[in-house]
Design a protein around this motif. Structure first.
Motif: not given
Lengths: 437, 73
Positions: A128-152
């Motif tokens: 998780l230490i690496n994964a949250f920054p790895a999906i970095g476009t969460l703040r821009r609302g990209a759909l895959p990143a939002r799913y990955l953020g929730a799954s983490l």
């Protein structure tokens, strides 16, 4: 710690081990299934069933997803890894802990189970230490990143309950009821695996099947529905509700993946690339198993015993195999034949691109071998589901052996992608030349 | 000043990257490559930087546009 710049893909030596080791988890799960005993068909919480579930979910699927997140985050979502060295340590920890964890279930050694579960939590924290920054476009609302953020987040919640259940098995704080087991399982299967695979599919299915005319229309609502159902439903299940509440929870849990499946089907049918490769085929097969999973899940939730025990064990077992090996597993297998070859291409050939002819991704893996893996794994999954539903131990064992065979083929074909030299294909792409495939 | 236009929509990765890098080989000092993309090519940027190019990415509309030029001293 050194920050990897965004856009710089992780090293091949960092990501490839996750993909190469993942089929070992499937092989282990298949072997445990092949050594099923009578308890497997009588109780869903039998030690061997719990062992094979964790081998498949944590050893196989989760290991593969770790590699996919480390690759796709920086490559596609524009994020970055906090530390490549941390990811390498993470691989070592996870690869060491999982066999030990599965062994403690097989032996039902609750003392060692607690230690192994602690090691697993450490593995998840490192990830998780690496994964949250790895999906970095969460703040821009990209759909895959939002799913990955929730799954983490769901991974953390699932692990929290898991370590608690391991603790109570050892120290007897409270009983781990069937409901508590089901709640933990569904948080992991729908919350962690389901959301991850749904989000990754939103990125990869249109990308590799060239879907231009249609866009996802309900990705956000489906995400909200699935998160609510996984979290709320998981907690409700832990209270051991009656059949009608279980059915309502099952319907709520099925709604998100069901709607996602319809949306994915809509996207795939609108694809420009009419010839399906292994990833496209796997997507369709996986969607078929999603339908089977939903049907069996709803039937199992009604709770009519179909075996001498008090739980509808055969339906639950068939449901679990359909969801884990069928829906999630086949999606992962298909995507691994895109993610890993692209990674190999990027590290070996990008510096030559435009200067001299280079191979395309399709030259880096064997489509025939990949289709053989898909066929063996799909057949093994169907046989295992049939064995579970029919209550036939021999058919169930045969399914386990086929899954092990498929895992071995999968690992060999993935190793070939990484290790074998790939001759440039001058006829395909060169300077000033356009790919025709 | 010449503009090389590429339509990279509907291509599987890494074909857009290969087409752009191939086009850059014949790029004069004041020329530019303008490519229509399906998505932002994050992994292309380090390679552009390594080969001495600069880029602008416009991701505001549905058709993303990448413009690449030589780095001028």
């Amino acid at each position: 710690m050194t920050l990897a710049a965004p856009g710089r893909g992780p090293a091949l030596a960092l990501v490839a081990p996750f993909f190469l080791a993942a089929p070992l988890g499937l092989a282990l799960a298949g072997l445990i299934l092949a050594f099923s005993n009578g308890d497997t068909l009588l109780a869903i919480n039998a030690p061997r069933t719990v062992a094979l579930t964790h081998a498949a979910v944590i050893g196989w699927l989760t290991m593969g997803i770790f590699g996919a997140v480390y690759q796709l985050g920086p490559a596609v979502l524009g994020g970055r890894l906090v530390s490549s060295r941390l990811a390498r340590v993470h691989f070592f920890v996870h690869a060491t802990v999982v066999p030990a964890f599965v062994w403690t279930f097989w032996q039902w050694d609750v003392r060692l189970m607690g230690y192994a579960a602690s090691g697993l939590v450490l593995s998840f924290i490192l990830f998780l230490i690496n994964a949250f920054p790895a999906i970095g476009t969460l703040r821009r609302g990209a759909l895959p990143a939002r799913y990955l953020g929730a799954s983490l987040v769901m991974l953390a919640v699932t692990a929290g309950f898991g370590i608690t259940w391991a603790g109570t098995l050892q120290h007897l704080w409270f009983p781990v009821t069937m409901g508590r087991l089901a709640g933990h399982a569904h948080l992991g299967l729908l919350g962690w695996l389901g959301l991850t695979l749904m989000g990754v599919a939103y990125q990869l299915a249109p990308m590799f099947n060239v879907v231009q005319r249609k866009r996802p229309v309900a990705g956000g609502p489906i995400l909200a529905l699935t998160v609510t159902a996984a979290l709320g439903g998981g907690l409700v299940l832990m209270a051991d509700p009656g059949p009608w509440v279980r059915l309502a929870v099952a319907a709520a849990m099925a709604a998100g993946p069901g709607a996602w499946g319809i949306e994915m089907l809509r996207l795939m049918l609108a694809r420009s690339r009419r010839t399906l490769d292994v990833q496209g085929r796997a997507t369709f097969v996986s969607l078929g198993f999603l339908v089977v999973t939903i049907c069996l899940g709803l039937l199992a939730a009604i709770g009519k015993p179909v075996s001498p025990g008090h739980e509808p064990t055969r339906l639950l077992l068939g449901y679990g195999i359909a969801g884990v090996s069928g829906w999630a597993g086949i999606m992962l297998i298909g995507n691994s034949y895109k993610i890993l070859p692209f990674l190999v291409w990027y590290h070996r050939y990008r510096q030559l691109a435009g200067i001299r002819p280079v191979p395309v991704v399709a030259d880096i893996y064997s489509e025939g071998a990949a289709r053989a893996v898909l066929a063996v794994h799909t057949t093994g999954t169907i046989v295992a589901i049939a064995g579970a539903l029919l209550g036939d131990l021999n058919i169930l064992r045969a399914g386990g052996l086929m899954l092990t065979l498929g895992a071995a083929l999968h690992m060999v074909s993935l190793a070939h992608i990484v290790l074998a030299p790939h001759a440039p294909a001058p006829r395909r792409i060169g300077p000033g030349e356009v790919a025709t495939r | 000043m010449a503009t090389i236009q590429l339509d990279n929509r509907g291509l599987q990765p890494p074909e857009p990257m290969v087409r752009i890098l191939a086009a850059l080989g014949s790029l004069a000092a004041d020329d530019e490559v303008v490519a229509l993309m399906d998505r932002e090519p994050h992994l292309l940027y380090p390679e552009l930087e390594r080969r001495g190019f600069t880029w602008e990415f416009d991701g505001r509309d549905e058709a993303f546009v990448l413009t690449v030029r030589r780095v001028t001293a």
